[in-house]
Design an enzyme around this catalytic site. Structure first.
Site, PDB file in Angstrom:
ATOM      1  CE1 TYR A 145      -3.572   2.632   0.597  1.00  0.00           C
ATOM      2  CE2 TYR A 145      -2.334   3.286   2.541  1.00  0.00           C
ATOM      3  CZ  TYR A 145      -3.348   3.523   1.635  1.00  0.00           C
ATOM      4  OH  TYR A 145      -4.129   4.639   1.766  1.00  0.00           O
ATOM      5  CG  ASP A 240       5.697   3.692   0.885  1.00  0.00           C
ATOM      6  OD1 ASP A 240       6.007   4.329   1.911  1.00  0.00           O
ATOM      7  OD2 ASP A 240       4.528   3.552   0.491  1.00  0.00           O
ATOM      8  CE  LYS A 268       0.882   5.349   8.212  1.00  0.00           C
ATOM      9  NZ  LYS A 268       0.893   4.446   7.077  1.00  0.00           N
TER      10      LYS A 268
HETATM   11  C1  LIG Z   1       0.296   4.934   5.640  1.00  0.00           C
HETATM   12  C2  LIG Z   1       1.079   4.638   4.437  1.00  0.00           C
HETATM   13  C3  LIG Z   1       1.042   5.477   3.310  1.00  0.00           C
HETATM   14  C4  LIG Z   1       0.106   6.641   3.190  1.00  0.00           C
HETATM   15  O1  LIG Z   1       0.357   7.634   4.134  1.00  0.00           O
HETATM   16  P1  LIG Z   1      -0.820   8.663   4.480  1.00  0.00           P
HETATM   17  O2  LIG Z   1      -0.180   9.632   5.409  1.00  0.00           O
HETATM   18  O3  LIG Z   1      -1.908   7.856   5.094  1.00  0.00           O
HETATM   19  O4  LIG Z   1      -1.243   9.296   3.203  1.00  0.00           O
HETATM   20  C5  LIG Z   1       1.886   5.196   2.266  1.00  0.00           C
HETATM   21  N1  LIG Z   1       2.730   4.144   2.309  1.00  0.00           N
HETATM   22  C6  LIG Z   1       2.783   3.313   3.370  1.00  0.00           C
HETATM   23  C7  LIG Z   1       3.754   2.198   3.367  1.00  0.00           C
HETATM   24  C8  LIG Z   1       1.957   3.523   4.458  1.00  0.00           C
HETATM   25  O5  LIG Z   1       1.998   2.673   5.479  1.00  0.00           O
END
Ligand SMILES: *Cc1c(COP(=O)(O)O)cnc(C)c1O
Length: 430
Positions: A145, A240, A268
């Site tokens: 994701y 990511d 995060k």
């Molecule tokens: C949470 C998450 C996102 C998206 O971040 P948001 O701040 O919710 O837009 C993208 N990549 C990963 C791996 C995530 O865990």
């Protein structure tokens, strides 16, 4: 059974004005078939709902709360900064300080740009990769994701999987066609894609340790393989690390495994609970960004002073408490507790854990990729979730979500968690 009447009332009111009653789908508790609780307050590793129930929290606002909730150092720093002004839309010194910290922490980062969410970070990282290479296609992996970016909402994990709709309506086919989705941990699939379309592939984007379809580990050599094949074909390798960055190690998974991606998406933990994302990497690529380069990106609230200060302070607190090493210890205690409880069930459920992240799968299969996660017993998970919540432990409300441990989770909480897990497993597996 805990009483959650007030929460249910609020949820019904919310549904009248907010689609589905929530501002992010997984909060609706759909995959556990119930109403979410509404939070009153949170502190340390605990959270209290509006009905007065107290819970030990293993969601930690989905990752940012690495020190625990509402750490006083962050509250003080943000309060102090707020008195100087809440938003400027013009450079402030905190942006430079956080950017320097990121460069010092994250091995691949020479330059970094701040945005306001993880989604913005991955969205711009792929635009930048496309602008830099002059190619259009990207490879992503099933179950990874990367936020709700059009091009990346194909075979995505997390909330999309939870709702049973891996793809989103509203994503143009032509755009989705530029995204090649492959199974994780299968090098031959990547080789094949590059053999067929290598000339048009701008980037591979992946969670180096996928944590939005449970928690999945890359096989030995897999990340190295991705590094080599992207180099060979002149494609950009994007890690990511929105979830793993500043959590599994100071410098994220790339520090742990010693592999340097070209670009990294962050979020995060970096915002200390305020809305921050970031992406960074090789200066040569980052300099393609506006205002110096041809790839456009902007943000009214990017580099917001309160958000920068929250992130800076949280990371400094982590340093001060030797946080990453301590989280490994606390994570080990958590794992030991849960494993001894698992042993008593006579079932060999798969527990994946690294540092302060974990996932208990309701399957005895080894988890290589999202296809394995789908073999889990979702009905048993659902029973487990509610049984734990009723006993005061809040695990993420979906089999597809990882759990998070913070520095505020102490030995007492570990003991209670093991007890509650034992009881909840009895309910779930009976
Ligand atoms: C949470 C998450 C996102 C998206 O971040 P948001 O701040 O919710 O837009 C993208 N990549 C990963 C791996 C995530 O865990």
């Amino acid at each position: 059974m805990s009483n959650r009447d007030l929460s249910s009332k609020l949820f019904n009111a919310a549904k009248e004005v907010i689609p589905g009653g929530v501002n992010s789908p997984v909060r609706a508790f759909k995959s556990v078939d119930g109403d979410p609780f509404f939070v009153q307050r949170a502190r340390g590793c605990r959270i209290w709902d509006v009905d007065g129930n107290e819970m030990i929290d293993y969601v930690g606002t989905w990752g940012p709360a690495i020190l625990g909730h509402a750490p006083s150092a962050v509250i003080d720093a943000v309060s102090h900064a707020a008195k100087e002004g809440i938003s400027f839309g013009i450079p402030n010194r905190h942006e430079v300080e956080l950017a320097r910290m990121v460069r010092d922490y994250v091995p691949s980062v020479e330059k970094v740009r701040m945005v306001s969410s993880g989604t913005e970070a991955t969205m711009t990282a792929i635009r930048l990769a496309r602008g830099y290479t002059g190619r259009d296609k990207i490879i992503k992996f099933e179950g990874c994701y990367h936020g709700h970016v059009d091009s990346l909402l194909v075979a995505a994990g997390s909330g999309a999987l939870t709702l049973g709709q891996p793809d989103s309506a509203g994503v143009p086919k032509d755009l989705a066609n530029l995204t090649i989705t492959l199974p994780f941990n299968r090098p031959e699939a990547v080789e094949e894609a590059f053999r067929l379309e290598g000339e048009s592939i701008a980037a591979i984007i992946l969670e180096p340790i996928p944590a939005n379809a449970g928690l999945i580990f890359p096989k030995e050599g897999y990340l190295q393989f991705l590094r080599e094949i992207t180099e060979k074909y002149g494609a950009v390798l994007i890690f990511d690390e929105v979830m793993t960055g500043f959590r599994l190690a100071r410098g994220g998974v790339q520090e742990l495994v010693g592999i340097t991606p070209d670009l990294t998406a962050m979020g995060k933990v970096i915002g200390g609970g305020l809305p921050v994302g970031a992406f960074g990497g090789k200066a040569e690529i980052m300099d393609y960004l506006a205002p110096d380069g041809p790839v456009y990106q902007a943000g009214t609230l990017s580099g917001n002073p309160l958000a920068m200060v929250a992130g800076i302070t949280q990371l400094k607190e982590m340093e001060r408490h030797n946080g990453w090493a301590r989280l490994d210890e606390i994570g080990q205690q958590f794992e030991d507790g849960v494993r001894s409880v698992l042993k008593e069930t006579g079932r060999d459920l798969t527990l994946n854990r690294i540092g302060s992240m974990f996932c208990l799968f309701f399957t005895e299969e080894e988890i290589i990729n999202v296809e394995d996660v789908k073999k889990s017993d979702f009905a048993a998970f659902r029973k487990f979730f509610w049984a734990a919540l009723d006993r005061g432990v809040y695990f993420a409300p979906s089999q597809y979500e990882a759990g998070f441990i913070s520095l505020a989770h102490g030995p007492d909480e570990m003991e209670k968690t093991a007890e509650v897990t034992a009881d909840a497993l009895k309910v779930a597996l009976s």
